[in-house]
Scaffold this active site. Structure first.
Site, PDB file in Angstrom:
ATOM      1  N   TRP A 108      89.931  71.004  43.232  1.00 54.56           N
ATOM      2  CA  TRP A 108      90.659  72.218  43.612  1.00 54.56           C
ATOM      3  C   TRP A 108      92.057  71.906  44.136  1.00 54.56           C
ATOM      4  CZ3 TRP A 108      92.546  75.304  47.671  1.00 54.56           C
ATOM      5  CH2 TRP A 108      92.600  74.691  48.930  1.00 54.56           C
ATOM      6  N   ASN A 109      92.303  70.688  44.647  1.00 56.92           N
ATOM      7  CA  ASN A 109      93.606  70.300  45.185  1.00 56.92           C
ATOM      8  C   ASN A 109      93.927  68.912  44.640  1.00 56.92           C
ATOM      9  OD1 ASN A 109      95.864  69.640  46.700  1.00 56.92           O
ATOM     10  ND2 ASN A 109      95.056  70.502  48.594  1.00 56.92           N
ATOM     11  N   ILE A 110      94.481  68.858  43.441  1.00 58.26           N
ATOM     12  CA  ILE A 110      94.697  67.590  42.756  1.00 58.26           C
ATOM     13  C   ILE A 110      95.731  66.712  43.467  1.00 58.26           C
ATOM     14  CG2 ILE A 110      95.455  66.534  40.588  1.00 58.26           C
ATOM     15  CD1 ILE A 110      92.637  67.692  40.569  1.00 58.26           C
ATOM     16  N   PRO A 111      96.858  67.222  43.983  1.00 62.33           N
ATOM     17  CA  PRO A 111      97.791  66.329  44.684  1.00 62.33           C
ATOM     18  C   PRO A 111      97.149  65.576  45.842  1.00 62.33           C
ATOM     19  CG  PRO A 111      98.879  68.402  44.178  1.00 62.33           C
ATOM     20  CD  PRO A 111      97.437  68.581  43.831  1.00 62.33           C
ATOM     21  N   HIS A 161      92.826  68.883  59.063  1.00 59.86           N
ATOM     22  CA  HIS A 161      92.497  70.305  59.196  1.00 59.86           C
ATOM     23  C   HIS A 161      92.547  70.735  60.658  1.00 59.86           C
ATOM     24  CE1 HIS A 161      91.167  70.237  54.995  1.00 59.86           C
ATOM     25  NE2 HIS A 161      91.089  71.552  55.053  1.00 59.86           N
ATOM     26  N   HIS A 198      93.867  65.094  46.252  1.00 61.94           N
ATOM     27  CA  HIS A 198      92.803  64.240  45.706  1.00 61.94           C
ATOM     28  C   HIS A 198      93.373  62.941  45.143  1.00 61.94           C
ATOM     29  CE1 HIS A 198      89.243  62.922  43.605  1.00 61.94           C
ATOM     30  NE2 HIS A 198      89.891  62.937  42.455  1.00 61.94           N
ATOM     31  N   TRP A 220      85.677  69.518  45.732  1.00 60.27           N
ATOM     32  CA  TRP A 220      86.733  68.856  46.495  1.00 60.27           C
ATOM     33  C   TRP A 220      87.557  67.906  45.635  1.00 60.27           C
ATOM     34  CZ3 TRP A 220      88.312  70.895  50.706  1.00 60.27           C
ATOM     35  CH2 TRP A 220      87.436  71.585  51.538  1.00 60.27           C
ATOM     36  N   GLN A 221      87.027  67.463  44.523  1.00 60.55           N
ATOM     37  CA  GLN A 221      87.775  66.592  43.624  1.00 60.55           C
ATOM     38  C   GLN A 221      88.686  67.348  42.680  1.00 60.55           C
ATOM     39  OE1 GLN A 221      84.680  64.425  41.640  1.00 60.55           O
ATOM     40  NE2 GLN A 221      84.440  62.912  43.280  1.00 60.55           N
ATOM     41  N   ARG A 266      83.897  57.355  50.942  1.00 54.54           N
ATOM     42  CA  ARG A 266      83.888  58.816  50.807  1.00 54.54           C
ATOM     43  C   ARG A 266      83.825  59.480  52.180  1.00 54.54           C
ATOM     44  NH1 ARG A 266      79.568  59.138  47.942  1.00 54.54           N
ATOM     45  NH2 ARG A 266      80.646  58.670  45.977  1.00 54.54           N
TER      46      ARG A 266
END
Length: 494
Positions: free
Chosen positions: A383-386, A421, A388, A380-381, A410
């Protein structure tokens, strides 16, 4: 036997001598060949060098030259240190291609060609003269302009921070509630159109939240600089001299700066983004062709592969046939995961790089090596940097600075992610089942289990398994509930 072996050894030695005498400088190679031949003869030991004669005399049989075994592990043993399994990886790829080719051929034989580009248009529009999703996206500009004018008033001191916080809060709340109300109440909007509109408003919400947050930090920094200058008796001149080409607060409060940020492939606002020197036309053309190709490929795979599998899954769900449900789940897992991987490449590499190239946006780190994840947290840290970066900068770190523990912060991040989601799924489908919310919150105990009991390659396999199996479960849950809510209810009324 020994005489023949000796004679054979003598003949080989004489041949080696002739070869060495003829070859001139080939003495060492000929000597090695001589030793090998004698070893093959089996009885006559090779002549040892002068310094080893004493040792060979003690041994007596020449075993130092005849050994062919040594202490070593098998390659598959963990102690061997062997790690080059490239051939096995290639074999796995070939087997994967062949097995999926068989499935695809079976699908074509069973269903024929189901790809219909015209049907895709109906997913976005019910009425060709009514474009509610596009109208919603255009109206989103009003909320961006409202946030801009609030920041302008705050910069000149026309509003207090408390009033500015209230106005920004109302604006951000409206950004989430207004499109949700329209998508839920307006019958002419399709589910796919609702997803696109809500996705646009969600991105706008995150961007304007960051826009307000960064400008607040700039005002606080300016106020602290003025207070420090007043305490030292110096005149505040707006801080140190800025490098040429950079923008300082409040000169960043312009429409050009705002809309560059709104279209840039990032969710975190900065006064001075890193910029690339030029637009690379070949790079941009490749990304645009990838976008076109992978869009068609995703649509074709969904229509040809996923839709028939989902339709055939309704009867086992209705009959609660658990063995058939598991079989359908595993059958859906392959195309769903393949489409998800294609979607990842299409969005995070092709689309975002194309937008970044057009806008000369310099930071192209949209993803990291999430495929090597040995824990759920690492996935999760990376795969989607924007997203994150936004969560880390505007959610996690502020909570930690306010005294919350890292575990609470967290958990808060996963809670916010679970909300969005569910927001992007339940409202377009006009039903609230909380499957997406539950799936995201389940990542917290799953992360603990994987980090506690699985390490290294086993942890990586556990992450892949959760991705391959978890998504089809949520898809089948929503499709089943949507089918029951709409089709069976309408059939019962009829």
């Amino acid at each position: 036997m020994s005489d023949r072996g000796g004679a054979g050894g003598s003949r080989r030695r004489r041949t080696g001598s002739r070869t060495s005498s003829q070859g001139g400088g080939g003495g060492p190679a000929a000597a090695e060949e001589e030793v090998r031949d004698v070893g093959a003869g089996g009885d006559a030991p090779a002549p040892a060098p002068e310094k080893d004669k004493g040792r060979d005399a003690d041994v007596g049989s020449g075993s130092w030259d005849l050994r062919c075994h040594r202490l070593q592990d098998s390659l598959f043993s963990s102690d061997s240190g062997f790690s080059n399994y490239r051939g096995i990886l290639n074999w796995c790829v070939v087997m994967l291609i062949l097995s999926n080719a068989r499935l695809f051929l079976e699908n074509l034989i069973k269903y024929g060609i189901l790809v219909d580009p015209i049907q895709v248009v109906s997913l976005f529009l019910k009425d060709p003269y009514s474009w509610p999703a596009l109208c919603l996206i255009i109206v989103a500009n009003a909320f961006a302009v409202a946030a801009f004018h609030v920041e302008k008033r705050l910069a000149v001191g026309a509003l207090t921070e408390q009033v500015g916080l209230l106005l920004h809060g109302l604006n951000l709340a409206t950004i989430l509630c207004f499109p949700a109300s329209v998508a839920f109440l307006l019958e002419s909007i399709t589910p796919v159109g609702s997803v696109l509109a809500l996705m646009t408003y969600t991105i706008l919400f995150l961007k304007l939240f960051s826009y307000r947050h960064v400008n607040l930090w700039c005002r606080e920094h300016r106020a602290s600089a003025k207070a420090k200058a007043a305490s030292t008796g110096k005149k505040a001149n707006g801080g140190a001299a800025q490098p040429s080409g950079t923008v300082s607060y409040p000169d960043n409060l312009t429409y050009g700066d705002l809309y560059y940020f709104l279209f840039a492939p990032t969710l975190c606002y900065e006064l001075n983004f890193p910029r690339s020197p030029r637009i690379r036309k070949r790079f941009l053309l490749r990304r645009l062709l990838e976008m076109l190709f992978f869009t068609q490929l995703q649509v074709g795979l969904i229509q040809q592969w996923m839709v028939p599998t989902i339709q055939n899954s309704m009867k086992p769900f209705k009959d609660m046939d658990y063995s058939r449900i598991i079989e359908r789940l595993l059958k859906l897992a392959v195309p769903n995961h393949l489409i998800w991987l294609i979607f990842f490449y299409w969005l995070f590499h092709s689309c975002l790089n194309a937008v970044a190239e057009l806008m000369q946006f310099g930071d192209r780190e949209f993803y990291r090596d999430w495929w090597n994840s040995e824990s759920v947290t690492y996935f999760w840290q990376n795969w989607n940097i924007p997203v994150h970066k936004w969560c880390l900068r505007h959610f996690y770190k502020p909570m930690v600075r306010r005294g919350y523990s890292k575990w609470v912060a967290r958990t808060g991040v996963f809670l916010a992610s679970a909300f969005f989601h569910e927001y992007l799924v339940s409202i377009p489908l006009r039903m609230f089942r909380l499957w997406a919310f539950t799936g995201m919150m389940a990542q917290i105990p799953l992360a603990w289990i994987v980090s506690r009991f699985f390490r290294g390659n086993y942890g990586n396999a556990a992450v892949w398994l959760s991705l391959i199996i978890g998504q089809p479960v949520a898809v089948l849950m929503y499709v089943h509930d949507y089918y029951v809510l709409h089709h069976e209810a309408l059939a019962a009324e009829a």
